[in-house]
Write an enzyme that holds these catalytic residues in place. Structure first.
Site, mmCIF file in Angstrom:
data_model
loop_
_atom_site.group_PDB
_atom_site.id
_atom_site.type_symbol
_atom_site.label_atom_id
_atom_site.label_comp_id
_atom_site.label_asym_id
_atom_site.label_seq_id
_atom_site.Cartn_x
_atom_site.Cartn_y
_atom_site.Cartn_z
ATOM 1 N N THR A 119 -1.414 -2.907 -6.994
ATOM 2 C CA THR A 119 -0.977 -2.398 -5.713
ATOM 3 C C THR A 119 0.179 -2.868 -5.105
ATOM 4 O OG1 THR A 119 -1.870 -2.364 -3.271
ATOM 5 C CG2 THR A 119 -2.407 -4.570 -4.724
ATOM 6 N N TYR A 143 -6.712 -9.548 -0.542
ATOM 7 C CA TYR A 143 -6.768 -8.182 -1.485
ATOM 8 C C TYR A 143 -5.428 -8.372 -2.508
ATOM 9 C CZ TYR A 143 -6.123 -3.663 -3.229
ATOM 10 O OH TYR A 143 -5.810 -2.560 -3.867
HETATM 11 N N1 UFG Z 1 -2.990 4.816 9.931
HETATM 12 C C1 UFG Z 1 -3.193 5.509 11.146
HETATM 13 N N2 UFG Z 1 -4.460 5.942 11.646
HETATM 14 C C2 UFG Z 1 -5.597 5.665 10.762
HETATM 15 C C3 UFG Z 1 -5.517 4.978 9.481
HETATM 16 C C4 UFG Z 1 -4.075 4.959 8.951
HETATM 17 O O1 UFG Z 1 -2.181 5.529 11.986
HETATM 18 O O2 UFG Z 1 -6.535 6.291 10.941
HETATM 19 C C5 UFG Z 1 -1.496 4.530 9.595
HETATM 20 C C6 UFG Z 1 -1.375 3.048 9.176
HETATM 21 O O3 UFG Z 1 -1.093 2.170 10.156
HETATM 22 C C7 UFG Z 1 -0.302 3.172 8.173
HETATM 23 C C8 UFG Z 1 -0.612 4.620 7.770
HETATM 24 O O4 UFG Z 1 -1.274 5.313 8.512
HETATM 25 O O5 UFG Z 1 1.033 3.321 8.959
HETATM 26 C C9 UFG Z 1 -1.473 4.504 5.933
HETATM 27 O O6 UFG Z 1 -2.622 3.710 6.451
HETATM 28 P P1 UFG Z 1 -3.840 3.399 5.578
HETATM 29 O O7 UFG Z 1 -4.796 3.115 5.935
HETATM 30 O O8 UFG Z 1 -3.940 4.961 4.754
HETATM 31 O O9 UFG Z 1 -3.039 3.042 4.016
HETATM 32 P P2 UFG Z 1 -2.235 1.364 4.033
HETATM 33 O O10 UFG Z 1 -0.813 1.679 3.948
HETATM 34 O O11 UFG Z 1 -2.538 0.735 5.171
HETATM 35 O O12 UFG Z 1 -3.041 0.800 2.643
HETATM 36 C C10 UFG Z 1 -2.770 1.251 1.532
HETATM 37 C C11 UFG Z 1 -3.852 1.024 0.638
HETATM 38 C C12 UFG Z 1 -4.181 -0.481 0.293
HETATM 39 C C13 UFG Z 1 -2.683 -1.248 -0.213
HETATM 40 C C14 UFG Z 1 -1.726 -0.760 0.858
HETATM 41 C C15 UFG Z 1 -0.378 -1.299 0.226
HETATM 42 O O13 UFG Z 1 -5.121 1.348 1.326
HETATM 43 O O14 UFG Z 1 -5.155 -0.833 -0.455
HETATM 44 O O15 UFG Z 1 -1.626 0.736 0.882
HETATM 45 O O16 UFG Z 1 0.013 -0.605 -0.846
HETATM 46 F F1 UFG Z 1 -2.902 -2.605 -0.188
#
Ligand code: UFG
Length: 333
Positions: A119, A143
């Site tokens: 990841t 994680y």
């Molecule tokens: N976001 C929102 N609203 C939501 C969900 C997400 O605004 O309801 C935003 C987050 O703040 C972020 C972006 O959308 O800016 C993406 O968020 P996600 O939760 O979809 O994904 P992340 O980037 O937080 O996490 C992903 C994977 C993890 C991994 C990470 C780093 O889910 O497992 O990328 O690679 F660790």
């Protein structure tokens, strides 16, 4: 004849797409999954599904022998970042300790090739974006550490034993099989595109935008969204590369090398459905970096990888089609 590939977590989101990609390229496949977050319906008919634990050495030895396993693709694991902060030992157990048992069983059985779901969380909050593989690894949650520790075990194991490995560091995986044979099915998912398509279908009322004051062009978080089928295809190519060069191991980012903001993602969903979803401006989520974009140079140089779905609207369209299909599946059962 071709050896069979064991896919751990093959009833889960990314693993089930890997099963499809392997089968589409003529590889025999077997799945091991404890169905804690996976679904039986995600495993295609004709694929042997062993319902069990990846740390069960006796079960693994039996599967390796009965199925003629020549390589492992290891997807099984826990993936919810905030949960890993609350229950770190569960994450080290599921992701690190159980991976160790799986790797040990593979070494004992003389399995020569191992592909691992890693990841971008291994980088933590990178100093620069796009991120290259050689940049400092500084996870900011259990994680990310649990995955980085498994990468280290694989590197040391490959140096000592007759095994090579490929660690693929995923950026933001999204979308679904273009033929809607699989997709993301987890209830209570938190990933932006999944949440947004649920809202578009009326399964939730609104989408929260977590932070509007980031250091990005429109103030919302920027991520490198990669279509799950392109990611699955990269795994098959990585497998073939490991088999072609048994002395070589590799670690590669999996992303397209370009980012979209939360607002751009929500705009895409509105465009595809032609109906705006309600947006709720919300505070930042702890531990979210401003931007996380891969430098894809290495995967492009290493594998003959030609992404087929590197388009935000297509990713959204496929996610939406699967979300509809999922409603039908749920009604049937
Ligand atoms: N976001 C929102 N609203 C939501 C969900 C997400 O605004 O309801 C935003 C987050 O703040 C972020 C972006 O959308 O800016 C993406 O968020 P996600 O939760 O979809 O994904 P992340 O980037 O937080 O996490 C992903 C994977 C993890 C991994 C990470 C780093 O889910 O497992 O990328 O690679 F660790």
């Amino acid at each position: 004849s071709k050896p069979s590939i064991l896919v751990t977590g093959g009833a889960g989101y990314i693993g089930s797409h890997a099963v499809l990609a392997l089968r589409d390229r003529g590889w025999p496949v077997a799945v091991i999954d404890n169905l804690s977050t996976g679904f039986r319906f995600a495993v295609p008919e004709g694929v042997p599904l062993y319902e069990g634990d990846i740390a069960d050495g006796e079960l693994l030895a039996r599967i390796f022998a009965d199925q003629g396993i020549g390589a492992i693709m290891h997807f099984a694991g826990s993936i919810v970042v905030p949960e890993s902060v609350e229950r770190p030992l569960d994450y080290y157990h599921n992701n690190t300790v159980k991976s160790r048992a799986l790797i040990a069983a593979a070494v004992a059985a003389g399995i020569r090739h191992f592909i691992f779901s890693s990841t971008a969380a291994t980088y933590g909050i990178p100093e620069t974006s796009p991120v290259r593989e050689g940049m400092p690894k500084a996870p900011i949650n259990p994680y990310g550490w649990s995955k980085l520790m498994t990468e280290q075990m694989l590197a040391d194991t490959a140096a000592a034993h007759d095994m090579n490995y490929c660690a693929l560091r995923y950026f933001n995986v999204a979308g679904a099989d273009p033929e809607a044979r699989s997709g993301q099915s987890t209830a209570g998912a938190t990933h932006l595109i999944k949440v947004a398509v649920e809202a578009a279908l009326g399964k939730r009322n609104s989408v929260s935008i977590f932070g509007t004051d980031y250091d990005t062009p429109d103030g919302t978080g920027v991520r490198d969204y990669i279509h799950v089928s392109d990611l699955a295809a990269a795994h098959v190519l990585a497998l073939e590369a490991l088999m072609a060069e048994p002395e070589r191991s590799m670690t590669m980012n999996c992303g397209y090398g370009r980012g979209f903001s939360v607002l751009e993602v929500l705009d895409a969903v509105d465009r595809v459905t032609n109906r705006p979803i309600e947006r709720v401006m919300s505070p930042r989520r702890a531990g979210d970096p401003d931007a996380l974009i891969s430098d894809p140079s290495r995967i492009r140089e290493t594998l003959p990888w030609k992404p087929q779905h590197a388009d935000l609207d297509i990713i959204v369209r496929h996610a939406l089609a699967w979300e509809r299909r999922l409603s039908e599946i749920r009604e049937d059962s």
